[in-house]
Design a protein around this motif. Structure first.
Motif, mmCIF file in Angstrom:
data_model
loop_
_atom_site.group_PDB
_atom_site.id
_atom_site.type_symbol
_atom_site.label_atom_id
_atom_site.label_comp_id
_atom_site.label_asym_id
_atom_site.label_seq_id
_atom_site.Cartn_x
_atom_site.Cartn_y
_atom_site.Cartn_z
ATOM 1 N N GLY A 232 26.154 -0.904 -2.187
ATOM 2 C CA GLY A 232 26.283 -0.297 -3.506
ATOM 3 C C GLY A 232 25.164 0.685 -3.760
ATOM 4 O O GLY A 232 24.044 0.513 -3.266
ATOM 5 N N ALA A 233 25.481 1.712 -4.558
ATOM 6 C CA ALA A 233 24.457 2.711 -4.875
ATOM 7 C C ALA A 233 24.352 2.913 -6.374
ATOM 8 O O ALA A 233 23.966 3.973 -6.848
ATOM 9 C CB ALA A 233 24.770 4.034 -4.182
ATOM 10 N N GLY A 234 24.704 1.888 -7.135
ATOM 11 C CA GLY A 234 24.484 1.929 -8.567
ATOM 12 C C GLY A 234 23.084 1.482 -8.908
ATOM 13 O O GLY A 234 22.291 1.098 -8.038
ATOM 14 N N ARG A 257 29.443 3.977 -0.188
ATOM 15 C CA ARG A 257 30.707 4.440 0.383
ATOM 16 C C ARG A 257 30.929 5.933 0.157
ATOM 17 O O ARG A 257 31.639 6.586 0.919
ATOM 18 C CB ARG A 257 31.876 3.646 -0.197
ATOM 19 C CG ARG A 257 32.076 3.787 -1.684
ATOM 20 C CD ARG A 257 33.262 2.966 -2.181
ATOM 21 N NE ARG A 257 33.362 2.959 -3.634
ATOM 22 C CZ ARG A 257 33.923 3.930 -4.343
ATOM 23 N NH1 ARG A 257 34.436 4.986 -3.739
ATOM 24 N NH2 ARG A 257 33.971 3.852 -5.670
ATOM 25 N N ARG A 258 30.355 6.478 -0.908
ATOM 26 C CA ARG A 258 30.501 7.904 -1.191
ATOM 27 C C ARG A 258 29.615 8.722 -0.258
ATOM 28 O O ARG A 258 28.581 8.246 0.215
ATOM 29 C CB ARG A 258 30.097 8.209 -2.635
ATOM 30 C CG ARG A 258 30.872 7.450 -3.708
ATOM 31 C CD ARG A 258 30.209 7.689 -5.057
ATOM 32 N NE ARG A 258 30.773 6.848 -6.107
ATOM 33 C CZ ARG A 258 31.636 7.269 -7.027
ATOM 34 N NH1 ARG A 258 32.043 8.531 -7.008
ATOM 35 N NH2 ARG A 258 32.092 6.450 -7.951
ATOM 36 N N MET A 259 29.984 9.972 -0.078
ATOM 37 C CA MET A 259 29.131 10.859 0.697
ATOM 38 C C MET A 259 27.908 11.294 -0.106
ATOM 39 O O MET A 259 26.856 11.597 0.462
ATOM 40 C CB MET A 259 29.926 12.087 1.143
ATOM 41 C CG MET A 259 31.019 11.789 2.159
ATOM 42 S SD MET A 259 30.407 10.904 3.624
ATOM 43 C CE MET A 259 29.231 12.083 4.285
ATOM 44 N N SER A 321 29.164 5.130 4.057
ATOM 45 C CA SER A 321 29.060 3.944 4.909
ATOM 46 C C SER A 321 29.441 2.672 4.162
ATOM 47 O O SER A 321 28.591 1.816 3.888
ATOM 48 C CB SER A 321 27.634 3.807 5.474
ATOM 49 O OG SER A 321 27.311 4.876 6.325
ATOM 50 N N PRO A 322 30.691 2.527 3.823
ATOM 51 C CA PRO A 322 31.108 1.237 3.248
ATOM 52 C C PRO A 322 31.030 0.146 4.300
ATOM 53 O O PRO A 322 31.071 0.420 5.500
ATOM 54 C CB PRO A 322 32.552 1.501 2.826
ATOM 55 C CG PRO A 322 33.029 2.565 3.775
ATOM 56 C CD PRO A 322 31.833 3.446 4.014
ATOM 57 N N TRP A 323 30.937 -1.091 3.864
ATOM 58 C CA TRP A 323 30.988 -2.208 4.791
ATOM 59 C C TRP A 323 32.450 -2.545 5.052
ATOM 60 O O TRP A 323 33.248 -2.727 4.122
ATOM 61 C CB TRP A 323 30.271 -3.424 4.217
ATOM 62 C CG TRP A 323 28.782 -3.242 4.068
ATOM 63 C CD1 TRP A 323 28.035 -2.185 4.471
ATOM 64 C CD2 TRP A 323 27.881 -4.171 3.457
ATOM 65 N NE1 TRP A 323 26.721 -2.379 4.168
ATOM 66 C CE2 TRP A 323 26.596 -3.601 3.542
ATOM 67 C CE3 TRP A 323 28.025 -5.418 2.866
ATOM 68 C CZ2 TRP A 323 25.458 -4.246 3.031
ATOM 69 C CZ3 TRP A 323 26.906 -6.071 2.361
ATOM 70 C CH2 TRP A 323 25.636 -5.487 2.453
ATOM 71 N N LEU A 324 32.797 -2.668 6.304
ATOM 72 C CA LEU A 324 34.180 -2.944 6.696
ATOM 73 C C LEU A 324 34.378 -4.379 7.160
ATOM 74 O O LEU A 324 35.511 -4.870 7.223
ATOM 75 C CB LEU A 324 34.603 -1.984 7.813
ATOM 76 C CG LEU A 324 34.436 -0.488 7.502
ATOM 77 C CD1 LEU A 324 34.812 0.347 8.724
ATOM 78 C CD2 LEU A 324 35.263 -0.098 6.298
ATOM 79 N N GLY A 325 33.295 -5.043 7.489
ATOM 80 C CA GLY A 325 33.372 -6.422 7.956
ATOM 81 C C GLY A 325 31.972 -6.946 8.201
ATOM 82 O O GLY A 325 30.993 -6.184 8.194
#
Length: 484
Positions: A232-234, A257-259, A321-325
Protein backbone atom coordinates in the motif's frame (compact mmCIF):
# COMPACT_ATOMS: atom_id res chain seq x y z
CA UNK A 1 5.49 23.27 39.27
CA UNK A 2 4.34 26.91 39.14
CA UNK A 3 4.00 26.63 35.37
CA UNK A 4 1.91 23.46 35.73
CA UNK A 5 -0.27 25.18 38.31
CA UNK A 6 -0.85 28.17 36.03
CA UNK A 7 -1.72 25.82 33.16
CA UNK A 8 -4.24 23.99 35.33
CA UNK A 9 -5.81 27.29 36.35
CA UNK A 10 -6.15 28.38 32.72
CA UNK A 11 -7.79 25.06 31.76
CA UNK A 12 -10.14 25.31 34.74
CA UNK A 13 -11.09 28.85 33.72
CA UNK A 14 -11.73 27.72 30.15
CA UNK A 15 -13.88 24.85 31.40
CA UNK A 16 -16.05 27.29 33.35
CA UNK A 17 -16.25 29.60 30.34
CA UNK A 18 -17.52 26.73 28.17
CA UNK A 19 -20.24 25.95 30.70
CA UNK A 20 -21.30 29.60 30.89
CA UNK A 21 -21.37 29.83 27.10
CA UNK A 22 -23.51 26.72 26.79
CA UNK A 23 -25.92 28.06 29.40
CA UNK A 24 -26.31 31.25 27.34
CA UNK A 25 -27.24 29.36 24.16
CA UNK A 26 -29.30 26.57 25.69
CA UNK A 27 -32.64 27.72 24.19
CA UNK A 28 -34.99 25.89 23.82
CA UNK A 29 -34.45 24.42 27.26
CA UNK A 30 -37.85 22.74 27.75
CA UNK A 31 -37.70 18.95 28.27
CA UNK A 32 -39.76 17.19 25.62
CA UNK A 33 -39.20 13.46 26.07
CA UNK A 34 -40.85 11.21 28.63
CA UNK A 35 -39.00 8.30 30.25
CA UNK A 36 -39.79 4.84 29.01
CA UNK A 37 -39.43 1.54 30.81
CA UNK A 38 -37.87 -1.53 29.22
CA UNK A 39 -39.46 -5.00 29.27
CA UNK A 40 -37.20 -5.82 32.20
CA UNK A 41 -38.77 -3.05 34.26
CA UNK A 42 -35.63 -0.91 34.15
CA UNK A 43 -35.47 2.62 32.69
CA UNK A 44 -34.81 2.64 28.96
CA UNK A 45 -32.53 5.06 27.14
CA UNK A 46 -33.71 7.45 24.48
CA UNK A 47 -30.42 7.01 22.62
CA UNK A 48 -27.57 4.54 23.10
CA UNK A 49 -24.35 5.36 21.28
CA UNK A 50 -21.76 2.66 20.66
CA UNK A 51 -18.32 4.24 20.34
CA UNK A 52 -16.83 7.01 22.49
CA UNK A 53 -14.35 8.35 19.97
CA UNK A 54 -14.65 11.84 18.52
CA UNK A 55 -17.85 11.02 16.63
CA UNK A 56 -19.66 9.39 19.53
CA UNK A 57 -18.79 12.30 21.81
CA UNK A 58 -19.92 14.90 19.27
CA UNK A 59 -23.22 13.07 18.70
CA UNK A 60 -23.94 12.83 22.43
CA UNK A 61 -23.08 16.52 22.86
CA UNK A 62 -25.41 17.54 20.03
CA UNK A 63 -28.24 15.39 21.41
CA UNK A 64 -27.83 16.87 24.88
CA UNK A 65 -28.04 20.37 23.42
CA UNK A 66 -31.33 19.28 21.82
CA UNK A 67 -32.60 18.30 25.30
CA UNK A 68 -32.18 14.60 24.54
CA UNK A 69 -30.39 14.02 27.82
CA UNK A 70 -31.29 10.39 28.47
CA UNK A 71 -28.32 9.14 26.48
CA UNK A 72 -25.41 6.83 27.17
CA UNK A 73 -22.16 6.27 25.28
CA UNK A 74 -20.33 2.96 25.62
CA UNK A 75 -16.91 1.93 24.38
CA UNK A 76 -15.04 -1.36 24.63
CA UNK A 77 -11.73 0.47 25.14
CA UNK A 78 -10.35 1.59 28.48
CA UNK A 79 -10.52 5.26 29.39
CA UNK A 80 -8.26 7.37 27.17
CA UNK A 81 -7.81 4.74 24.47
CA UNK A 82 -11.04 5.30 22.57
CA UNK A 83 -10.58 5.78 18.84
CA UNK A 84 -7.27 5.38 17.01
CA UNK A 85 -5.15 8.11 18.57
CA UNK A 86 -3.18 5.97 21.04
CA UNK A 87 -3.69 2.62 19.34
CA UNK A 88 -3.23 2.08 15.60
CA UNK A 89 -2.81 5.71 14.47
CA UNK A 90 0.94 6.04 13.86
CA UNK A 91 1.19 9.48 12.26
CA UNK A 92 2.80 12.19 14.35
CA UNK A 93 0.08 14.75 13.72
CA UNK A 94 -3.47 14.94 12.46
CA UNK A 95 -3.67 15.30 8.69
CA UNK A 96 -6.43 17.92 8.91
CA UNK A 97 -5.42 21.60 9.05
CA UNK A 98 -5.29 22.92 12.58
CA UNK A 99 -8.21 25.32 12.08
CA UNK A 100 -10.74 22.62 11.13
CA UNK A 101 -13.38 22.52 13.84
CA UNK A 102 -15.17 19.34 14.79
CA UNK A 103 -16.68 18.03 18.04
CA UNK A 104 -16.97 21.58 19.43
CA UNK A 105 -19.98 22.03 17.09
CA UNK A 106 -19.18 25.74 16.61
CA UNK A 107 -18.90 26.68 20.28
CA UNK A 108 -15.73 28.85 20.16
CA UNK A 109 -14.63 28.22 23.75
CA UNK A 110 -14.87 24.44 23.16
CA UNK A 111 -12.58 24.34 20.11
CA UNK A 112 -9.19 22.67 20.09
CA UNK A 113 -7.67 26.13 19.52
CA UNK A 114 -9.19 27.46 22.75
CA UNK A 115 -7.91 24.43 24.68
CA UNK A 116 -4.43 24.63 23.11
CA UNK A 117 -4.10 28.34 23.83
CA UNK A 118 -5.22 27.84 27.43
CA UNK A 119 -2.69 25.08 27.92
CA UNK A 120 0.31 26.29 25.91
CA UNK A 121 -0.36 29.94 25.09
CA UNK A 122 -1.35 31.94 22.03
CA UNK A 123 2.21 32.01 20.66
CA UNK A 124 2.30 28.21 20.67
CA UNK A 125 -0.93 28.09 18.65
CA UNK A 126 0.35 30.64 16.16
CA UNK A 127 3.55 28.63 15.65
CA UNK A 128 1.70 25.32 15.37
CA UNK A 129 1.49 23.71 11.93
CA UNK A 130 -0.52 20.56 12.65
CA UNK A 131 -2.06 19.12 15.82
CA UNK A 132 -0.19 16.29 17.53
CA UNK A 133 -2.41 13.21 17.64
CA UNK A 134 -1.72 12.59 21.35
CA UNK A 135 -2.83 16.13 22.16
CA UNK A 136 -5.97 15.65 20.10
CA UNK A 137 -6.77 12.62 22.24
CA UNK A 138 -6.22 14.66 25.42
CA UNK A 139 -8.44 17.44 24.06
CA UNK A 140 -11.27 14.97 23.39
CA UNK A 141 -11.11 13.75 26.99
CA UNK A 142 -11.26 17.35 28.25
CA UNK A 143 -14.23 18.07 26.00
CA UNK A 144 -15.98 14.91 27.26
CA UNK A 145 -15.53 15.92 30.90
CA UNK A 146 -16.34 19.58 30.34
CA UNK A 147 -19.77 18.97 28.80
CA UNK A 148 -20.42 15.96 31.09
CA UNK A 149 -21.04 13.28 28.47
CA UNK A 150 -22.05 10.00 30.16
CA UNK A 151 -19.60 7.32 29.00
CA UNK A 152 -19.01 3.76 30.17
CA UNK A 153 -15.62 2.33 29.23
CA UNK A 154 -14.94 -1.37 28.99
CA UNK A 155 -18.47 -2.01 27.70
CA UNK A 156 -18.76 -3.84 24.37
CA UNK A 157 -22.00 -4.34 22.40
CA UNK A 158 -22.17 -8.05 21.52
CA UNK A 159 -25.76 -8.46 20.34
CA UNK A 160 -28.57 -6.26 19.00
CA UNK A 161 -32.09 -7.69 19.19
CA UNK A 162 -35.50 -6.44 18.02
CA UNK A 163 -38.42 -5.15 20.02
CA UNK A 164 -40.48 -2.04 20.64
CA UNK A 165 -37.22 -0.91 22.19
CA UNK A 166 -33.92 -2.09 20.73
CA UNK A 167 -32.24 -4.54 23.10
CA UNK A 168 -28.44 -4.32 23.17
CA UNK A 169 -26.52 -6.96 25.07
CA UNK A 170 -23.40 -5.42 26.58
CA UNK A 171 -20.39 -7.34 27.85
CA UNK A 172 -18.52 -5.49 30.56
CA UNK A 173 -15.05 -6.01 31.98
CA UNK A 174 -14.94 -9.37 33.64
CA UNK A 175 -17.38 -10.96 31.22
CA UNK A 176 -20.53 -9.72 32.96
CA UNK A 177 -23.40 -9.25 30.48
CA UNK A 178 -26.45 -7.06 30.78
CA UNK A 179 -29.11 -5.80 28.39
CA UNK A 180 -29.70 -2.12 27.68
CA UNK A 181 -32.93 -0.99 26.02
CA UNK A 182 -33.10 2.13 23.86
CA UNK A 183 -35.43 3.84 21.43
CA UNK A 184 -32.57 4.74 19.12
CA UNK A 185 -29.15 3.16 18.63
CA UNK A 186 -26.18 4.91 17.00
CA UNK A 187 -23.18 2.89 15.80
CA UNK A 188 -20.30 5.37 15.93
CA UNK A 189 -17.80 2.58 15.51
CA UNK A 190 -15.17 4.09 13.28
CA UNK A 191 -13.40 2.26 10.52
CA UNK A 192 -14.21 -1.39 11.14
CA UNK A 193 -17.67 -1.14 12.73
CA UNK A 194 -19.55 -2.60 9.73
CA UNK A 195 -16.89 -5.04 8.58
CA UNK A 196 -13.22 -5.46 9.32
CA UNK A 197 -9.67 -4.72 8.33
CA UNK A 198 -8.75 -6.32 5.02
CA UNK A 199 -5.64 -7.95 3.60
CA UNK A 200 -5.22 -10.33 0.63
CA UNK A 201 -6.26 -13.89 1.40
CA UNK A 202 -2.80 -15.23 0.61
CA UNK A 203 -1.36 -12.90 3.25
CA UNK A 204 -3.94 -13.68 5.94
CA UNK A 205 -3.25 -17.39 5.32
CA UNK A 206 0.38 -16.93 6.45
CA UNK A 207 1.40 -17.66 10.05
CA UNK A 208 0.52 -14.69 12.28
CA UNK A 209 4.13 -14.07 13.28
CA UNK A 210 4.98 -13.24 9.65
CA UNK A 211 2.36 -10.60 8.90
CA UNK A 212 0.13 -7.88 10.32
CA UNK A 213 -2.38 -5.31 9.25
CA UNK A 214 -1.48 -1.67 9.75
CA UNK A 215 -4.27 -1.44 12.35
CA UNK A 216 -2.88 -4.31 14.43
CA UNK A 217 -0.88 -3.90 17.62
CA UNK A 218 2.54 -4.44 16.01
CA UNK A 219 5.67 -5.06 18.07
CA UNK A 220 7.93 -2.76 16.08
CA UNK A 221 10.86 -3.34 18.41
CA UNK A 222 10.83 -6.97 17.24
CA UNK A 223 11.42 -5.71 13.68
CA UNK A 224 14.83 -4.29 14.53
CA UNK A 225 17.40 -5.63 12.08
CA UNK A 226 14.73 -7.28 9.91
CA UNK A 227 13.61 -6.76 6.31
CA UNK A 228 10.03 -5.47 6.20
CA UNK A 229 7.70 -5.30 3.19
CA UNK A 230 4.65 -2.99 3.31
CA UNK A 231 1.72 -3.26 0.92
CA UNK A 232 0.00 0.00 0.00
CA UNK A 233 1.07 3.56 -0.66
CA UNK A 234 -1.51 5.45 1.35
CA UNK A 235 -0.76 7.52 4.41
CA UNK A 236 -1.35 4.67 6.86
CA UNK A 237 1.01 2.35 4.99
CA UNK A 238 3.71 5.02 4.99
CA UNK A 239 3.16 5.71 8.70
CA UNK A 240 3.82 2.05 9.50
CA UNK A 241 6.83 1.98 7.22
CA UNK A 242 8.22 5.02 9.04
CA UNK A 243 7.73 3.51 12.49
CA UNK A 244 9.48 0.30 11.37
CA UNK A 245 12.41 2.37 10.09
CA UNK A 246 12.54 4.41 13.29
CA UNK A 247 12.69 1.17 15.30
CA UNK A 248 15.75 -0.05 13.42
CA UNK A 249 14.42 -2.29 10.63
CA UNK A 250 17.34 -3.14 8.34
CA UNK A 251 15.26 -2.43 5.21
CA UNK A 252 11.70 -1.31 4.56
CA UNK A 253 10.20 -1.79 1.08
CA UNK A 254 6.88 -0.17 0.19
CA UNK A 255 4.93 -1.81 -2.65
CA UNK A 256 2.45 0.24 -4.68
CA UNK A 257 0.27 -1.22 -7.46
CA UNK A 258 0.11 2.13 -9.27
CA UNK A 259 2.95 3.36 -11.41
CA UNK A 260 2.74 6.70 -9.58
CA UNK A 261 1.54 6.99 -5.96
CA UNK A 262 -1.57 9.07 -5.28
CA UNK A 263 -0.37 12.57 -4.36
CA UNK A 264 -3.64 14.52 -4.60
CA UNK A 265 -5.84 14.57 -1.49
CA UNK A 266 -9.46 14.69 -2.75
CA UNK A 267 -10.77 15.32 0.77
CA UNK A 268 -9.20 18.78 0.60
CA UNK A 269 -11.20 19.52 -2.57
CA UNK A 270 -14.55 18.50 -1.08
CA UNK A 271 -14.25 20.53 2.12
CA UNK A 272 -16.75 23.21 1.18
CA UNK A 273 -20.23 23.78 2.58
CA UNK A 274 -22.16 22.82 -0.52
CA UNK A 275 -20.63 19.36 -0.78
CA UNK A 276 -20.54 18.60 2.92
CA UNK A 277 -24.13 19.70 3.48
CA UNK A 278 -25.82 18.48 0.34
CA UNK A 279 -24.11 15.49 -1.25
CA UNK A 280 -26.72 13.31 0.45
CA UNK A 281 -29.48 15.34 -1.22
CA UNK A 282 -28.33 14.27 -4.69
CA UNK A 283 -29.76 11.29 -6.54
CA UNK A 284 -27.99 7.95 -6.42
CA UNK A 285 -26.25 8.42 -9.76
CA UNK A 286 -24.55 11.63 -8.67
CA UNK A 287 -23.69 10.34 -5.21
CA UNK A 288 -22.13 7.22 -6.70
CA UNK A 289 -20.26 9.23 -9.33
CA UNK A 290 -18.75 11.59 -6.78
CA UNK A 291 -17.89 9.07 -4.06
CA UNK A 292 -16.67 6.27 -6.31
CA UNK A 293 -14.30 8.76 -7.93
CA UNK A 294 -13.09 10.15 -4.60
CA UNK A 295 -12.69 6.78 -2.90
CA UNK A 296 -11.20 5.28 -6.05
CA UNK A 297 -8.44 7.87 -5.90
CA UNK A 298 -7.76 6.95 -2.27
CA UNK A 299 -6.28 9.52 0.07
CA UNK A 300 -2.98 11.11 -0.78
CA UNK A 301 -0.26 11.40 1.85
CA UNK A 302 1.14 14.72 3.10
CA UNK A 303 4.74 15.79 2.53
CA UNK A 304 5.84 15.15 6.11
CA UNK A 305 4.61 11.56 5.89
CA UNK A 306 6.76 10.92 2.83
CA UNK A 307 9.78 12.74 4.24
CA UNK A 308 9.58 10.68 7.42
CA UNK A 309 10.33 7.58 5.31
CA UNK A 310 12.53 9.10 2.62
CA UNK A 311 15.07 10.43 5.11
CA UNK A 312 16.13 6.80 5.67
CA UNK A 313 18.58 5.39 3.12
CA UNK A 314 17.24 1.88 3.77
CA UNK A 315 13.74 2.78 2.51
CA UNK A 316 12.66 1.88 -1.02
CA UNK A 317 9.44 2.43 -2.98
CA UNK A 318 8.41 -0.17 -5.57
CA UNK A 319 5.80 1.20 -8.01
CA UNK A 320 3.76 -0.95 -10.37
CA UNK A 321 4.31 -3.83 -7.95
CA UNK A 322 1.17 -5.32 -6.45
CA UNK A 323 1.55 -8.50 -4.46
CA UNK A 324 0.30 -11.48 -6.44
CA UNK A 325 1.00 -14.24 -3.93
CA UNK A 326 3.01 -15.15 -0.86
CA UNK A 327 4.41 -18.26 0.78
CA UNK A 328 6.22 -18.89 4.04
CA UNK A 329 9.89 -19.81 3.69
CA UNK A 330 11.31 -20.89 7.00
CA UNK A 331 11.59 -17.72 9.06
CA UNK A 332 10.43 -15.39 6.29
CA UNK A 333 8.10 -14.85 3.35
CA UNK A 334 8.57 -14.95 -0.40
CA UNK A 335 6.29 -12.53 -2.24
CA UNK A 336 5.29 -12.81 -5.87
CA UNK A 337 5.25 -9.51 -7.77
CA UNK A 338 5.10 -8.61 -11.48
CA UNK A 339 8.83 -7.90 -11.23
CA UNK A 340 9.71 -11.24 -9.74
CA UNK A 341 9.96 -12.77 -6.26
CA UNK A 342 10.86 -10.69 -3.21
CA UNK A 343 11.90 -12.05 0.17
CA UNK A 344 11.07 -10.37 3.47
CA UNK A 345 11.11 -11.20 7.15
CA UNK A 346 7.79 -9.55 7.94
CA UNK A 347 4.78 -8.14 6.04
CA UNK A 348 2.55 -5.18 6.92
CA UNK A 349 -0.64 -4.56 4.92
CA UNK A 350 -1.80 -0.95 4.74
CA UNK A 351 -4.83 -2.11 2.78
CA UNK A 352 -7.73 -0.53 4.65
CA UNK A 353 -11.00 -2.20 5.47
CA UNK A 354 -13.87 -3.96 3.75
CA UNK A 355 -17.61 -3.97 4.41
CA UNK A 356 -18.74 -7.37 5.67
CA UNK A 357 -21.68 -7.09 8.04
CA UNK A 358 -21.54 -10.78 8.89
CA UNK A 359 -18.13 -10.36 10.53
CA UNK A 360 -19.66 -8.29 13.30
CA UNK A 361 -21.27 -10.50 15.99
CA UNK A 362 -23.50 -7.66 17.19
CA UNK A 363 -25.03 -7.42 13.68
CA UNK A 364 -25.53 -11.17 13.23
CA UNK A 365 -29.33 -11.17 13.71
CA UNK A 366 -29.95 -8.87 10.76
CA UNK A 367 -26.73 -8.65 8.73
CA UNK A 368 -28.32 -10.44 5.77
CA UNK A 369 -31.14 -7.90 5.48
CA UNK A 370 -29.11 -4.68 5.54
CA UNK A 371 -29.56 -2.92 2.19
CA UNK A 372 -26.32 -2.15 0.37
CA UNK A 373 -25.53 0.17 -2.48
CA UNK A 374 -25.30 -2.90 -4.68
CA UNK A 375 -28.92 -3.70 -3.79
CA UNK A 376 -30.22 -0.23 -4.64
CA UNK A 377 -28.13 1.12 -7.51
CA UNK A 378 -26.53 -0.28 -10.65
CA UNK A 379 -23.86 2.09 -11.96
CA UNK A 380 -22.68 2.21 -15.58
CA UNK A 381 -20.13 -0.53 -16.31
CA UNK A 382 -17.20 1.90 -16.34
CA UNK A 383 -18.12 3.03 -12.77
CA UNK A 384 -18.62 -0.43 -11.29
CA UNK A 385 -16.82 -1.07 -8.00
CA UNK A 386 -17.70 -4.21 -6.05
CA UNK A 387 -15.96 -2.98 -2.91
CA UNK A 388 -18.05 0.19 -2.73
CA UNK A 389 -21.22 -1.70 -3.65
CA UNK A 390 -20.90 -3.48 -0.28
CA UNK A 391 -21.35 -0.23 1.67
CA UNK A 392 -24.71 0.09 3.43
CA UNK A 393 -27.34 2.16 1.64
CA UNK A 394 -28.53 4.49 4.40
CA UNK A 395 -31.69 6.53 4.81
CA UNK A 396 -31.86 10.29 5.25
CA UNK A 397 -31.13 10.05 9.00
CA UNK A 398 -28.16 7.68 8.58
CA UNK A 399 -30.50 4.81 9.43
CA UNK A 400 -30.20 1.25 8.15
CA UNK A 401 -32.67 0.24 5.46
CA UNK A 402 -33.98 -3.22 4.73
CA UNK A 403 -32.92 -5.29 1.76
CA UNK A 404 -36.28 -7.10 1.92
CA UNK A 405 -39.00 -4.84 3.27
CA UNK A 406 -40.88 -6.12 6.29
CA UNK A 407 -38.39 -8.71 7.51
CA UNK A 408 -36.54 -6.49 10.01
CA UNK A 409 -38.32 -3.11 10.07
CA UNK A 410 -36.89 -2.30 13.50
CA UNK A 411 -33.41 -1.71 12.06
CA UNK A 412 -34.66 1.70 10.95
CA UNK A 413 -33.94 2.79 14.53
CA UNK A 414 -30.26 1.91 14.10
CA UNK A 415 -28.18 4.81 12.79
CA UNK A 416 -24.68 4.33 11.37
CA UNK A 417 -22.16 7.13 11.78
CA UNK A 418 -18.84 5.62 10.71
CA UNK A 419 -16.74 5.03 7.61
CA UNK A 420 -19.69 2.91 6.45
CA UNK A 421 -21.79 6.06 5.96
CA UNK A 422 -19.38 7.48 3.40
CA UNK A 423 -21.10 6.30 0.22
CA UNK A 424 -24.44 7.73 1.34
CA UNK A 425 -23.26 10.96 2.96
CA UNK A 426 -19.70 11.58 1.85
CA UNK A 427 -17.11 12.22 4.57
CA UNK A 428 -19.12 12.10 7.76
CA UNK A 429 -18.54 9.52 10.46
CA UNK A 430 -14.79 9.26 9.94
CA UNK A 431 -13.69 12.80 9.16
CA UNK A 432 -13.06 15.88 11.29
CA UNK A 433 -13.63 18.13 8.27
CA UNK A 434 -17.29 17.08 7.96
CA UNK A 435 -18.26 16.81 11.60
CA UNK A 436 -19.84 20.24 11.97
CA UNK A 437 -22.37 19.44 9.23
CA UNK A 438 -22.81 15.68 9.43
CA UNK A 439 -23.39 15.44 13.19
CA UNK A 440 -26.18 18.00 12.95
CA UNK A 441 -27.79 16.11 10.07
CA UNK A 442 -27.69 12.87 12.05
CA UNK A 443 -29.05 14.44 15.23
CA UNK A 444 -31.81 16.23 13.31
CA UNK A 445 -32.84 12.84 11.97
CA UNK A 446 -32.80 11.21 15.40
CA UNK A 447 -34.84 13.97 17.04
CA UNK A 448 -37.26 13.92 14.12
CA UNK A 449 -37.82 10.21 14.69
CA UNK A 450 -38.26 10.67 18.44
CA UNK A 451 -40.75 13.51 17.93
CA UNK A 452 -42.78 11.66 15.30
CA UNK A 453 -42.84 8.59 17.51
CA UNK A 454 -44.45 10.67 20.27
CA UNK A 455 -46.68 12.84 18.10
CA UNK A 456 -49.96 11.59 19.61
CA UNK A 457 -48.66 12.32 23.11
CA UNK A 458 -47.61 15.82 22.03
CA UNK A 459 -51.05 16.39 20.52
CA UNK A 460 -52.80 15.35 23.72
CA UNK A 461 -50.38 17.51 25.70
CA UNK A 462 -51.34 20.52 23.60
CA UNK A 463 -55.04 19.88 24.10
CA UNK A 464 -54.53 19.60 27.86
CA UNK A 465 -52.29 22.68 28.11
CA UNK A 466 -54.08 25.24 30.28
CA UNK A 467 -51.42 27.31 32.01
CA UNK A 468 -52.53 30.98 31.92
CA UNK A 469 -49.97 33.71 31.36
CA UNK A 470 -51.94 36.38 33.17
CA UNK A 471 -54.60 36.92 35.84
CA UNK A 472 -57.52 39.20 34.95
CA UNK A 473 -58.26 41.64 37.74
CA UNK A 474 -60.30 44.83 37.90
CA UNK A 475 -58.35 47.91 36.78
CA UNK A 476 -57.28 50.24 39.59
CA UNK A 477 -59.86 52.96 40.25
CA UNK A 478 -62.65 51.20 38.43
CA UNK A 479 -66.08 51.65 40.00
CA UNK A 480 -67.42 48.63 41.79
CA UNK A 481 -70.31 47.03 39.98
CA UNK A 482 -73.75 47.94 41.28
CA UNK A 483 -75.40 45.48 43.63
CA UNK A 484 -78.91 46.44 42.41
Amino acid sequence: MMQEGAESERIAALTEQVRRDLARIAHPRMPWLEPRVGPDGKPALDVLIVGAGQSGLAIAFALMRAQVTNVLVIDKAEYGREGPWLTYARMRTLRSPKDYTGPDLDVPSLTYQAWHEARFGVDSWNALELIQRELWGEYLLWMRETVAIPVRNGWAAVDIAPGDLIAVTVERDGGICETLHARKLVLATGMEGMGGWWMPDFVSALPAHLRAHAADAIDFEALRGRRVAVLGAGASALDNAAVALEHGASEVHLFCRRMTPQLVQPYRWLTFAGFLRHLSDLDDAWRWRFMSTILGLREGFPQETWDRCARHANFQLHTGSPWLGARATGDGVELQTPKGPFCADFLICGTGMDMDFGRRPELARFAGNIATWGDRYSPPPEQRNDRLARFPYLGSAFELLEKHAGETPWIGNIHVFAIASTMSFGPSGSSINAMTTSVRKLVDGITRGLFKGDVERHWQSLLAYDIPQAVISAPLGAAEPSKD
